[in-house]
Each structure stands twice: as C-alpha cells, then as structure tokens.
Scaffold this active site. Structure first.
Site, PDB file in Angstrom:
ATOM      1  N   ASN A  38     -94.739  57.252 -61.768  1.00 40.24           N
ATOM      2  CA  ASN A  38     -95.818  56.727 -60.921  1.00 40.24           C
ATOM      3  C   ASN A  38     -95.776  57.323 -59.515  1.00 40.24           C
ATOM      4  OD1 ASN A  38     -93.635  55.422 -59.765  1.00 40.24           O
ATOM      5  ND2 ASN A  38     -94.547  53.374 -59.832  1.00 40.24           N
ATOM      6  N   THR A  41     -91.406  57.349 -55.878  1.00 38.54           N
ATOM      7  CA  THR A  41     -90.322  58.084 -55.216  1.00 38.54           C
ATOM      8  C   THR A  41     -90.195  59.508 -55.756  1.00 38.54           C
ATOM      9  OG1 THR A  41     -88.644  57.286 -56.792  1.00 38.54           O
ATOM     10  CG2 THR A  41     -88.990  55.975 -54.800  1.00 38.54           C
ATOM     11  N   SER A  81     -86.552  54.542 -61.601  1.00 39.71           N
ATOM     12  CA  SER A  81     -86.110  53.564 -60.608  1.00 39.71           C
ATOM     13  C   SER A  81     -85.898  54.256 -59.276  1.00 39.71           C
ATOM     14  CB  SER A  81     -84.794  52.905 -61.037  1.00 39.71           C
ATOM     15  OG  SER A  81     -84.263  52.097 -60.002  1.00 39.71           O
ATOM     16  N   ALA A 120     -80.151  55.485 -67.807  1.00 40.21           N
ATOM     17  CA  ALA A 120     -79.478  56.097 -66.668  1.00 40.21           C
ATOM     18  C   ALA A 120     -79.052  54.984 -65.720  1.00 40.21           C
ATOM     19  CB  ALA A 120     -80.408  57.083 -65.959  1.00 40.21           C
ATOM     20  N   TYR A 151     -80.558  47.179 -56.176  1.00 39.99           N
ATOM     21  CA  TYR A 151     -80.276  48.322 -57.050  1.00 39.99           C
ATOM     22  C   TYR A 151     -79.110  48.017 -57.981  1.00 39.99           C
ATOM     23  CZ  TYR A 151     -79.421  53.189 -58.437  1.00 39.99           C
ATOM     24  OH  TYR A 151     -79.243  54.359 -59.151  1.00 39.99           O
TER      25      TYR A 151
END
Length: 323
Positions: A38, A41, A81, A120, A151
């Site tokens: 998306n 980042t 993420s 991951a 996180y």
C-alpha cells in the site's frame, strides 16, 4: 531440508527494503511474483525496474483489507509492516493492524491455497534480552506498553497466530526472526543505525550515537537475509529460525567503521538513550545452519561498501550480490 521450487509467490510488503530484494531474487530463480503493497512505507522506485519483467505483478493494496482474487500461489511471504522506529512510531495503529489483521488475512490465503507461509518476524520479539546470544528457545524480555511495543507485540502476536494456524488448521507455516539487515534501498531518514551513519558520514556531519554507544548490534547484508527467507520457504521447517549475522559490535564501533568506509573523520555525537533500547543483540544461528544449510556469505566491509556506494549514487542499480 528440501529444495522444492516455488512457482508463484505472493510477497506482501514487496516494495519495501527487504521485500523488493526478495521479489528480485525470486524472479531471478524463475518464480512468478505478485507484489502487494500500500506504499505506506514502501517505495515504488524499489520495484520500478520489475514492472516490465515477465512474471511480475504489482497490486496496490492494504493487506488489512480483503485481497482481490490473485489466483493460486504456492508460497506467501508476509513482510507487510512498518519496520523502522520512525515508521512504527508514526504509524502505531497501522503497525498493530498489519501484525494482527494482516497476518490473519495472509494465513487465510495460505490455507485456501495450501501454500507455504513465511512470516517475517523480528529479533525485536526478544526485547532487551537477558540471554546472549539469542536463540530461538528464548522467550524474550519485552515491555508490552513501551514506545517500541507496537512493533514488538505486533510481531509476537503474529508469531502466535501463525503457530495457531499451523497447530489447529494444519497450515504449512514458517517463522523467520530477522535481525538487523542493511543494504541498498534503505532510507536515510528511517531511523535505523546503518543508513543514519552513512548519511551523516557522507554529509560530513557528526555521527549521532544514542546512550553510551556500548549497546551491541549485529548486521546482515540484505542478500543474505533474502537467501535465508527463501531457504526457509523451500524447507519444511516451521521455525522460528533466526536469520542474521552473528558478527557483533557496539553501536559506537559500527559508527566508526561506517565512517571509515565512507571516507569520513567525523566525531561521534552522543545523545540521549532510547527507551527500552536493547543492550545486546546478536543471533545464535545454529538452527539455520543445521536445518537450512544457511549462513551469511557477505563480509561486513564488502556489504558496507556496496551500501555506501548506493547511497552515493542512489539512482544506480542495486545488486544484492557482492563479489
């Protein structure tokens, strides 16, 4: 350990730093790749050269929402993420949702496709470890309400969910705990140690070191990390398995080493310590060596030179192999 070929892979977070290198490596091995991102980042520039490659497909999408029909896949890599402190502090709720809702959606796709699923995860699940080096049987020492918790706990939850799908629904899952990875395509401003030191060295600025600088880290070149993820995907191992380089040094030592390679004689600038910053961080990779036949191949200085070169000429190609 097996060496089964991956025919069609879904890479979630595929435009990110590690994800884009993973997409390239899979394509090079003959695997078709669907890259989902998306771009919260990730960077579209990272995959620009892949858009014309046969077998590559880009889907701009938030994995916390239902994914459009993409057809059958036989492997899923979940890297979607925020991963740098600057990003997960800016996007705390999104980080938690990626680890929870995003992981569940990815596992449902794996279940429907009978696909191999690779999560991951991160060395951050060990928190500020009381065991050194960190091995996979260590449960960690994590502050669940601290500034890093969005996180840390997102990944710990993702590991628990992945394990539950394996146990209760027989989904073919694997967990990789990735330690500090560096290389071309890192963003100078993302707050992580190596790109920060490189950017400061090239600018002639002082190198900012948090706390005493005696906290330790290990760093692994991105091609080695990617090779570890692919080896895990091609195996039958459930993990968790540490993917990292056991060469350990203090943050201050890394700063000096980066500066020397970048041709800088800048001084260190010690600033306030970061809350919950791990005092020591180094992987035990015995399990990866034994079960995957994997270990890092790229020397630290060779990898740092390649990374410094890319920061100097960021528009040039960013090969992950170093001779």
């Amino acid at each position: 350990m097996t060496t089964s070929h991956i025919h069609r892979a879904l890479v979630l977070g595929g435009s990110g730093f590690i994800g884009s290198h993973l997409c390239e490596s899979l394509l090079d091995s003959g695997t078709s790749v669907i890259c989902v991102d998306n771009f919260s980042t990730g960077n579209a520039v990272n995959i620009q050269s892949l858009l014309e490659v046969k077998g590559f497909q880009l889907v701009e999408h938030d994995i916390t929402e239902p994914l459009p029909d993409i057809g059958m896949v036989d492997a899923i890599f979940h890297l979607a993420s925020p991963a740098s402190p600057a990003d997960y502090h800016r996007l705390p709720i999104e980080t938690l949702r990626a680890g929870s809702i995003g992981t569940e959606r990815a596992l449902e796709i794996a279940s429907a496709n009978n696909a191999r699923f690779v999560l991951a995860s991160t060395s951050e699940v060990y928190g500020d470890p009381q065991v050194h080096p960190q091995h996979e049987t260590y449960f960690g020492n994590v502050n669940p309400v601290g500034p890093r918790s969005v996180y840390d706990e997102a990944k710990r939850y993702a590991e628990a969910l992945t394990s539950a799908y394996r146990r209760s629904r027989s989904v073919n899952t694997a967990i990789a705990r990735i330690f500090n990875t560096y290389g071309p395509r890192m963003r100078a401003e993302d707050g992580r140690m190596i790109p920060t030191f490189i950017a400061q060295s090239l600018a002639g600025d002082k190198l900012t070191v948090t706390g005493t600088g005696q906290q330790t880290r290990s760093i692994c070149f991105v091609s080695d990390t990617v090779a570890g993820l692919i080896a895990l995907a091609r195996s039958n191992e459930p993990g968790p398995i540490n993917i990292g380089n056991p060469v350990e040094a203090s943050v201050a030592e890394w700063a000096v080493r980066v500066a020397a390679i970048a041709g800088s004689t800048a001084e260190l600038d010690f600033i306030d310590a970061v809350e919950d910053d791990p005092r020591r961080r180094c992987p035990d990779i015995s399990r990866a060596r034994l079960r995957l036949g994997w270990e890092p191949l790229i020397g630290i200085d060779a990898g740092l030179r390649r990374t410094v070169d890319w920061f100097t000429h960021p528009t040039s190609p960013a090969p992950t192999s170093v001779g």
